[in-house]
Design a protein around this motif. Structure first.
Motif, PDB file in Angstrom:
ATOM      1  N   LYS A 140       7.916   3.598 -34.567  1.00  0.00           N
ATOM      2  CA  LYS A 140       7.349   2.928 -33.393  1.00  0.00           C
ATOM      3  C   LYS A 140       8.040   3.267 -32.124  1.00  0.00           C
ATOM      4  N   PHE A 192       2.894  -4.762 -55.074  1.00  0.00           N
ATOM      5  CA  PHE A 192       3.486  -4.024 -53.971  1.00  0.00           C
ATOM      6  C   PHE A 192       3.879  -2.626 -54.424  1.00  0.00           C
ATOM      7  N   TYR A 250       7.248   1.960 -51.037  1.00  0.00           N
ATOM      8  CA  TYR A 250       7.012   1.619 -49.634  1.00  0.00           C
ATOM      9  C   TYR A 250       8.339   1.460 -48.904  1.00  0.00           C
ATOM     10  N   ASP A 251       8.461   2.148 -47.773  1.00  0.00           N
ATOM     11  CA  ASP A 251       9.708   2.122 -47.010  1.00  0.00           C
ATOM     12  C   ASP A 251       9.442   1.450 -45.662  1.00  0.00           C
ATOM     13  N   TYR A 252       9.689   0.151 -45.600  1.00  0.00           N
ATOM     14  CA  TYR A 252       9.420  -0.580 -44.365  1.00  0.00           C
ATOM     15  C   TYR A 252      10.354  -0.148 -43.234  1.00  0.00           C
ATOM     16  N   LYS A 253      11.540   0.317 -43.560  1.00  0.00           N
ATOM     17  CA  LYS A 253      12.478   0.769 -42.521  1.00  0.00           C
ATOM     18  C   LYS A 253      11.933   2.035 -41.832  1.00  0.00           C
ATOM     19  N   LYS A 254      11.340   2.895 -42.621  1.00  0.00           N
ATOM     20  CA  LYS A 254      10.776   4.115 -42.057  1.00  0.00           C
ATOM     21  C   LYS A 254       9.615   3.785 -41.117  1.00  0.00           C
ATOM     22  N   MET A 255       8.835   2.781 -41.460  1.00  0.00           N
ATOM     23  CA  MET A 255       7.715   2.356 -40.617  1.00  0.00           C
ATOM     24  C   MET A 255       8.234   1.815 -39.283  1.00  0.00           C
ATOM     25  N   ARG A 256       9.358   1.144 -39.288  1.00  0.00           N
ATOM     26  CA  ARG A 256       9.936   0.607 -38.057  1.00  0.00           C
ATOM     27  C   ARG A 256      10.394   1.734 -37.129  1.00  0.00           C
TER      28      ARG A 256
END
Length: 66
Positions: A66, A53, A57-63
């Motif tokens: 949207k 992984f 990687y910033d999964y919060k930024k991806m959220r």
């Protein structure tokens, strides 16, 4: 697909009782579905430790996008 097979009658009776289903056909279909799902899950477990992984990687930024 119609198929004739010999199945252990005691096993079918127990499966009917445990599942609450009414027909042998329903029990066999459920058993096949659960078998396939379990095998797929097992295959996913074989990937454990093999996927790298991205530490950045910033999964919060991806959220938020949207």
């Amino acid at each position: 697909m119609r198929t004739n097979i010999v199945i252990d009658e005691n096993l079918i009776k127990e499966a009917l009782k445990l599942s609450g289903l009414k027909t042998k056909k329903e029990v066999v279909n459920l058993a096949l579905k659960e078998f396939v799902e379990n095998r797929k899950r097992k295959n996913l477990l074989e990937l454990k430790g093999k996927i790298k992984f991205d530490v950045d990687y910033d999964y919060k930024k991806m959220r938020e996008s949207k």
